[in-house]
Design an enzyme around this catalytic site. Structure first.
Site, short mmCIF file in Angstrom:
data_model
loop_
_atom_site.label_atom_id
_atom_site.label_comp_id
_atom_site.label_asym_id
_atom_site.label_seq_id
_atom_site.Cartn_x
_atom_site.Cartn_y
_atom_site.Cartn_z
N ASP A 1 0.84 -1.19 0.00
CA ASP A 1 0.00 0.00 0.00
C ASP A 1 0.88 1.25 0.00
OD1 ASP A 1 -2.21 -1.59 0.05
OD2 ASP A 1 -2.53 -1.41 2.21
N ARG A 49 -13.42 0.06 5.34
CA ARG A 49 -14.25 0.52 4.22
C ARG A 49 -15.30 -0.54 3.88
NH1 ARG A 49 -14.20 -1.15 -0.83
NH2 ARG A 49 -12.27 -2.29 -0.43
#
Length: 229
Positions: A1, A49
């Site tokens: 990431d 999320r």
């Protein structure tokens, strides 16, 4: 990431063509969909999320926090008695596990993470090898990454923030949708806009500002206050 801000002296030199950006539902019994899962089904995910959107879509499901790499998470379908897990389509495909996908969740159902499915080539600024690597880039993917990361940078968000953003081609060039949610899924701010491809970064900032104005500022303040306690 990738972090929202890169260390000094490093730059993103290329984005190869994007893989499938959607989230994937993988079920233990195979063949089920998010809609067909029974009430009370246990669904595992390690993403806030996904947790937020899943709770908003199916508040009757039990959302189970999940950790580990992809093979570990798939094994936990059995070892932790889960009915399903949600992973990234791109990750499963890159591991040769696309056949495990029972449903590819459309962005209209579950908005992907910023730059989900996109690989980035990072290098030293001005390095000759980095310049050569730029030839591996894909222009449309680079524009999508710029727009989505524009939201991330503007909000100064990280993986602990339930943030989704997805850019795609449109008649005007690029359409960007984004959402910011409470982890419980009971409150959600959404925004979208379109712009020319060469305005991708500015489009991301504009959509981020619209998120903040539509309730996202309060959500972000609550999330940060909770993280500091």
């Amino acid at each position: 990431d990738l972090p929202a801000a890169l260390p000094e002296g490093l730059e993103l030199v290329a984005f190869p063509e994007r893989a499938d950006a959607r989230d994937a539902l993988v079920t233990r019994e195979r063949g089920a969909t998010l809609e067909s899962l029974p009430r009370g089904a246990r669904v595992g995910t390690g993403s806030v999320r996904r947790m937020a959107q899943l709770r908003a879509l199916r508040p009757d499901l039990e959302v189970v926090p999940l950790r580990g790499n992809v093979p570990t998470r798939l094994r936990k379908l059995e070892s932790e008695n889960l009915d399903a897990v949600i992973l990234a389509c791109a990750g499963l495909e890159r591991l040769g596990l696309a056949d495990r996908i029972d449903e590819r969740l459309a962005p209209e159902v579950m908005l992907p993470a910023v730059a989900q499915g996109i690989l980035a080539i990072e290098g030293r600024a001005g390095d000759a090898i980095a310049r050569d690597a730029a030839a591996l880039g894909h222009a449309a993917t680079a524009a999508q990454a710029a727009a989505e990361r524009g939201v991330l940078v503007r909000l100064e968000a990280d993986c602990n923030v339930p943030l989704g953003a997805y850019a795609e081609a449109s008649a005007t060039g690029l359409r960007l949708r984004a959402l910011l949610a409470a982890v419980e899924g009971d409150r959600m701010a959404r925004a979208e806009a379109e712009a020319a491809v060469d305005e991708a970064g500015a489009l991301g900032e504009r959509v981020a500002d619209a998120l903040l104005a539509s309730g996202g500022a309060a959500l972000l303040a609550e999330l940060r206050a909770g993280a500091s306690t």
